[in-house]
Write an enzyme that holds these catalytic residues in place. Sequence first.
Site, PDB file in Angstrom:
ATOM      1  N   THR A  47       0.827  -1.196   0.000  1.00 17.35           N
ATOM      2  CA  THR A  47       0.000   0.000   0.000  1.00 17.35           C
ATOM      3  C   THR A  47       0.868   1.255   0.000  1.00 17.35           C
ATOM      4  OG1 THR A  47      -1.717  -1.197   1.191  1.00 17.35           O
ATOM      5  CG2 THR A  47      -1.856   1.204   1.232  1.00 17.35           C
ATOM      6  N   TYR A 135       7.113 -11.518   4.470  1.00 13.58           N
ATOM      7  CA  TYR A 135       5.953 -10.980   3.756  1.00 13.58           C
ATOM      8  C   TYR A 135       5.577 -11.966   2.667  1.00 13.58           C
ATOM      9  CZ  TYR A 135       3.158  -7.378   1.292  1.00 13.58           C
ATOM     10  OH  TYR A 135       2.150  -6.667   0.698  1.00 13.58           O
ATOM     11  N   LYS A 163       3.662 -12.175   7.793  1.00 10.97           N
ATOM     12  CA  LYS A 163       2.442 -11.531   7.306  1.00 10.97           C
ATOM     13  C   LYS A 163       1.891 -12.424   6.205  1.00 10.97           C
ATOM     14  CE  LYS A 163       1.068  -7.075   5.141  1.00 10.97           C
ATOM     15  NZ  LYS A 163       0.596  -7.496   3.811  1.00 10.97           N
TER      16      LYS A 163
END
Length: 300
Positions: A47, A135, A163
């Site tokens: 993001t 990630y 994550k």
Amino acid sequence: MAILSGLSAFPITPTDRDGRVDATALRKLVARLCAAQVDSIGLLGSTGSYMFLTREERRRAITETLGETGGQTPVVVGVGALRTDEAVKFAQDAKAIGATAGLLAAVSYAPLTDDEVFEHFSIVARESGLPIVIYDNPGTTHFHFTPALVGRLAEVPGIVAIKNPTDGTDTINSHLAEHRRIVPEEFSIGYSGDRNCCEAMIAGADTWYSVLGGILPEPCLKIVRAAQRGDAEEARRLDRKLMPLWDLFKKFSSLRVVYALAELLDICSTEPPRPILPVSAAAKREIAEVLQNLPSGSGW
């Protein structure tokens, strides 16, 4: 104790057309997150468009964010890069400026093997000295971390959390249970994919890595707190109120929607990095209508 828990809010990184960070706008976004008392800030995630930023602009974003938080809120910084040596430098920069941890994806133009990813992560953790969050983002990297690889990486000193993506709610419980079996007790297991993260937190995940939390932290925090105290009914009630936003995320992508929300909320006016285009005028009107109909204040 896990290094990360609760709501990790991921803001956009406002920039101009040349990729220069808008420090004033970024500080405004970060100030909102600090005021809401999010558990951590996820800076320069997907993001936050980390892959579109130069090393200098990444450093600028970290410096401005840490300046705004005053060290009171943990900051997780995206340090991914195509080359291992570059990822090491990004992680070293983040550590030197004061980041709590680095968020590292298996970014590559060529498909990677598990052994290549293991070496990449091990080197970044060892040479940077920055705690690393795995990630797993197969939607962009096209690499998925198997439980076996997660188990190997969780034993590497300095790799402290993961994550995970969520494709749906039906497999979260089994996925979480499998990860709990293969990682150390203090290893933090978190999930992204806002639409499904209420169920992940109810299932017992440590962290919700949230796109919406980076622009509207309050309702996301309320969901997290309800789940943490074991009130699944309340968490789901609050999550249902956000369903129109989850539908917009699916329709236009979460990245484009939060850029529109930043403008509609009068936080900042900026566009996604090219070649990503902002939503159309018609789509912005649709987003504005959903925003207008969301509860406010005690309505949550």
